[in-house]
Design a protein around this motif. Structure first.
Motif, PDB file in Angstrom:
ATOM      1  N   ARG A 137      25.169  15.169  -9.533  1.00  9.75           N
ATOM      2  CA  ARG A 137      24.191  14.673 -10.499  1.00  9.75           C
ATOM      3  C   ARG A 137      24.173  13.159 -10.534  1.00  9.75           C
ATOM      4  N   GLU A 138      25.347  12.547 -10.530  1.00 10.33           N
ATOM      5  CA  GLU A 138      25.429  11.087 -10.537  1.00 10.33           C
ATOM      6  C   GLU A 138      24.890  10.514  -9.224  1.00 10.33           C
ATOM      7  N   ALA A 139      25.179  11.186  -8.110  1.00 10.96           N
ATOM      8  CA  ALA A 139      24.686  10.716  -6.817  1.00 10.96           C
ATOM      9  C   ALA A 139      23.162  10.668  -6.803  1.00 10.96           C
ATOM     10  N   VAL A 140      22.532  11.693  -7.347  1.00 11.02           N
ATOM     11  CA  VAL A 140      21.068  11.728  -7.383  1.00 11.02           C
ATOM     12  C   VAL A 140      20.526  10.639  -8.303  1.00 11.02           C
ATOM     13  N   ARG A 141      21.141  10.453  -9.445  1.00 13.39           N
ATOM     14  CA  ARG A 141      20.669   9.428 -10.379  1.00 13.39           C
ATOM     15  C   ARG A 141      20.772   8.026  -9.770  1.00 13.39           C
ATOM     16  N   ILE A 142      21.886   7.752  -9.111  1.00 13.71           N
ATOM     17  CA  ILE A 142      22.062   6.431  -8.517  1.00 13.71           C
ATOM     18  C   ILE A 142      21.163   6.262  -7.295  1.00 13.71           C
ATOM     19  N   TYR A 143      21.023   7.329  -6.506  1.00 10.38           N
ATOM     20  CA  TYR A 143      20.070   7.284  -5.388  1.00 10.38           C
ATOM     21  C   TYR A 143      18.681   6.930  -5.907  1.00 10.38           C
ATOM     22  N   HIS A 144      18.266   7.614  -6.969  1.00 12.26           N
ATOM     23  CA  HIS A 144      16.937   7.393  -7.534  1.00 12.26           C
ATOM     24  C   HIS A 144      16.763   5.942  -7.978  1.00 12.26           C
ATOM     25  N   ALA A 145      17.736   5.423  -8.707  1.00  8.89           N
ATOM     26  CA  ALA A 145      17.655   4.039  -9.182  1.00  8.89           C
ATOM     27  C   ALA A 145      17.683   3.052  -8.020  1.00  8.89           C
ATOM     28  N   PHE A 146      18.535   3.308  -7.033  1.00 10.55           N
ATOM     29  CA  PHE A 146      18.657   2.416  -5.871  1.00 10.55           C
ATOM     30  C   PHE A 146      17.344   2.322  -5.114  1.00 10.55           C
ATOM     31  N   VAL A 147      16.751   3.473  -4.813  1.00 11.62           N
ATOM     32  CA  VAL A 147      15.519   3.487  -4.026  1.00 11.62           C
ATOM     33  C   VAL A 147      14.351   2.920  -4.828  1.00 11.62           C
ATOM     34  N   ASP A 148      14.226   3.330  -6.093  1.00  9.70           N
ATOM     35  CA  ASP A 148      13.125   2.811  -6.896  1.00  9.70           C
ATOM     36  C   ASP A 148      13.234   1.302  -7.078  1.00  9.70           C
ATOM     37  N   GLN A 149      14.443   0.805  -7.264  1.00  9.17           N
ATOM     38  CA  GLN A 149      14.618  -0.640  -7.411  1.00  9.17           C
ATOM     39  C   GLN A 149      14.208  -1.357  -6.124  1.00  9.17           C
ATOM     40  N   ALA A 150      14.678  -0.855  -4.991  1.00  5.59           N
ATOM     41  CA  ALA A 150      14.355  -1.486  -3.704  1.00  5.59           C
ATOM     42  C   ALA A 150      12.854  -1.479  -3.448  1.00  5.59           C
ATOM     43  N   LEU A 151      12.198  -0.340  -3.690  1.00  4.13           N
ATOM     44  CA  LEU A 151      10.769  -0.235  -3.428  1.00  4.13           C
ATOM     45  C   LEU A 151       9.952  -1.063  -4.412  1.00  4.13           C
ATOM     46  N   ALA A 152      10.393  -1.105  -5.668  1.00  5.96           N
ATOM     47  CA  ALA A 152       9.664  -1.892  -6.662  1.00  5.96           C
ATOM     48  C   ALA A 152       9.727  -3.379  -6.328  1.00  5.96           C
ATOM     49  N   PHE A 153      10.909  -3.871  -6.004  1.00  3.84           N
ATOM     50  CA  PHE A 153      11.028  -5.282  -5.630  1.00  3.84           C
ATOM     51  C   PHE A 153      10.305  -5.558  -4.321  1.00  3.84           C
ATOM     52  N   LEU A 176       0.800  -1.219   0.000  1.00  4.26           N
ATOM     53  CA  LEU A 176       0.000   0.000   0.000  1.00  4.26           C
ATOM     54  C   LEU A 176       0.833   1.270   0.000  1.00  4.26           C
ATOM     55  N   SER A 177       2.078   1.185   0.493  1.00  5.18           N
ATOM     56  CA  SER A 177       2.826   2.424   0.746  1.00  5.18           C
ATOM     57  C   SER A 177       4.134   2.552  -0.020  1.00  5.18           C
ATOM     58  N   ALA A 178       4.576   1.513  -0.714  1.00  5.01           N
ATOM     59  CA  ALA A 178       5.915   1.534  -1.318  1.00  5.01           C
ATOM     60  C   ALA A 178       6.083   2.649  -2.347  1.00  5.01           C
ATOM     61  N   TYR A 179       5.011   3.059  -2.982  1.00  4.26           N
ATOM     62  CA  TYR A 179       5.115   4.057  -4.054  1.00  4.26           C
ATOM     63  C   TYR A 179       4.884   5.489  -3.561  1.00  4.26           C
ATOM     64  N   ARG A 180       4.726   5.672  -2.257  1.00 10.73           N
ATOM     65  CA  ARG A 180       4.387   6.985  -1.737  1.00 10.73           C
ATOM     66  C   ARG A 180       5.643   7.774  -1.347  1.00 10.73           C
ATOM     67  N   VAL A 181       5.532   9.100  -1.448  1.00  8.08           N
ATOM     68  CA  VAL A 181       6.557  10.018  -0.959  1.00  8.08           C
ATOM     69  C   VAL A 181       5.974  10.695   0.273  1.00  8.08           C
ATOM     70  N   THR A 182       6.602  10.504   1.437  1.00 10.05           N
ATOM     71  CA  THR A 182       5.977  10.969   2.681  1.00 10.05           C
ATOM     72  C   THR A 182       6.399  12.373   3.090  1.00 10.05           C
ATOM     73  N   GLY A 183       7.646  12.746   2.798  1.00 11.16           N
ATOM     74  CA  GLY A 183       8.149  14.020   3.275  1.00 11.16           C
ATOM     75  C   GLY A 183       8.280  14.079   4.779  1.00 11.16           C
ATOM     76  N   ARG A 184       8.305  12.917   5.435  1.00  6.81           N
ATOM     77  CA  ARG A 184       8.361  12.855   6.896  1.00  6.81           C
ATOM     78  C   ARG A 184       9.774  12.563   7.380  1.00  6.81           C
TER      79      ARG A 184
END
Length: 241
Positions: A146-162, A116-124
């Motif tokens: 720029r690279e740090a943000v791109r890899i952060y984005h991929a890392f978190v999205d991959q973890a949450l998607a799986f 229910l919550s993996a795709y949410r952005v909480t800002g908390r």
């Protein structure tokens, strides 16, 4: 819950309920997570929460505007629980490997809440801490911003998607999960090489592998790609640190 708002000054009074329970945001979140785990998404209603807490359902509006607000708090609690057991070593690749696996394990411990919550952005608070922490790991490793943000984005999205994928599978009845696993043996492993040469050649590996989640493999590939990118930026000697 409906979209009802109680003024901040009227919230979080520490009077016990009729059942003698002192409501707190933490208690409500913990109870909601327990109900989700035991009864699924249909349990996340103000009436059922109030009953489980021994409180008038309207008292919950002192803490959360509606069920969506509560869901964001649940998402943030899952992040906080992961961070509380993660211990960084200063080696970026090892740290992200450990953090990713802990994020995944935390989701599987609460599959309904994760779905229910993996795709949410909480800002908390916990999510903000996680963003700051992961970006810090990457920037200290030498990734440009720029690279740090791109890899952060991929890392978190991959973890949450799986996490969402595997949590959804874990939420299925046991018989349904076992039946799906059997399809690899009863259907795919029996396809003839004449019509399906690639499946036939790899059938025994499919039967063995497809019963398990693939997140560790995907995480390893992502981190290897990140290390290769860091080598381009820093040079191969320092890329694994």
């Amino acid at each position: 819950m409906t979209d009802r708002v109680v003024p901040p000054a009227a919230r979080r009074r520490r009077r016990p309920t009729k059942a003698g329970v002192v409501l707190t945001e933490e208690l409500i979140v913990d109870t909601a997570m327990r109900l989700l785990k035991e009864h699924g998404a249909d349990a996340l209603t103000v009436r059922r929460l109030g009953r489980a807490l021994g409180a008038d359902p309207t008292a919950l509006y002192r803490y959360f505007r509606d069920t969506d607000d509560l869901l964001l708090a649940i998402a943030d609690e899952l992040i906080g629980r992961t961070l509380s057991v993660w211990r960084p070593t200063g080696v970026w690749r090892a740290d992200l490997w450990d953090l990713g696996l802990r994020m995944h394990a935390g989701a599987l411990a609460h599959p309904q809440a994760s779905v229910l919550s993996a795709y949410r952005v909480t800002g908390r608070v916990h999510e903000i801490e996680a963003v700051e922490t992961i970006l810090g790991v990457l920037r200290r490793a030498g990734f440009p911003d720029r690279e740090a943000v791109r890899i952060y984005h991929a890392f978190v999205d991959q973890a949450l998607a799986f996490a969402a994928l595997d949590a959804a599978n874990a939420s299925l009845p046991r018989t349904a999960r076992e039946a799906e696993t059997e399809v690899w043996r009863t259907t795919y492993a029996r396809l003839p090489a004449e019509t399906h040469p690639n499946i036939a050649a790899t059938a025994r590996h499919l039967v063995a592998d497809m019963r398990h989640g693939s997140y560790p493999v995907a995480l390893g590939l992502l981190l290897s790609a990140a290390a290769a990118r860091l080598a381009e930026v820093k040079g191969p000697t320092d890329a694994g640190r």
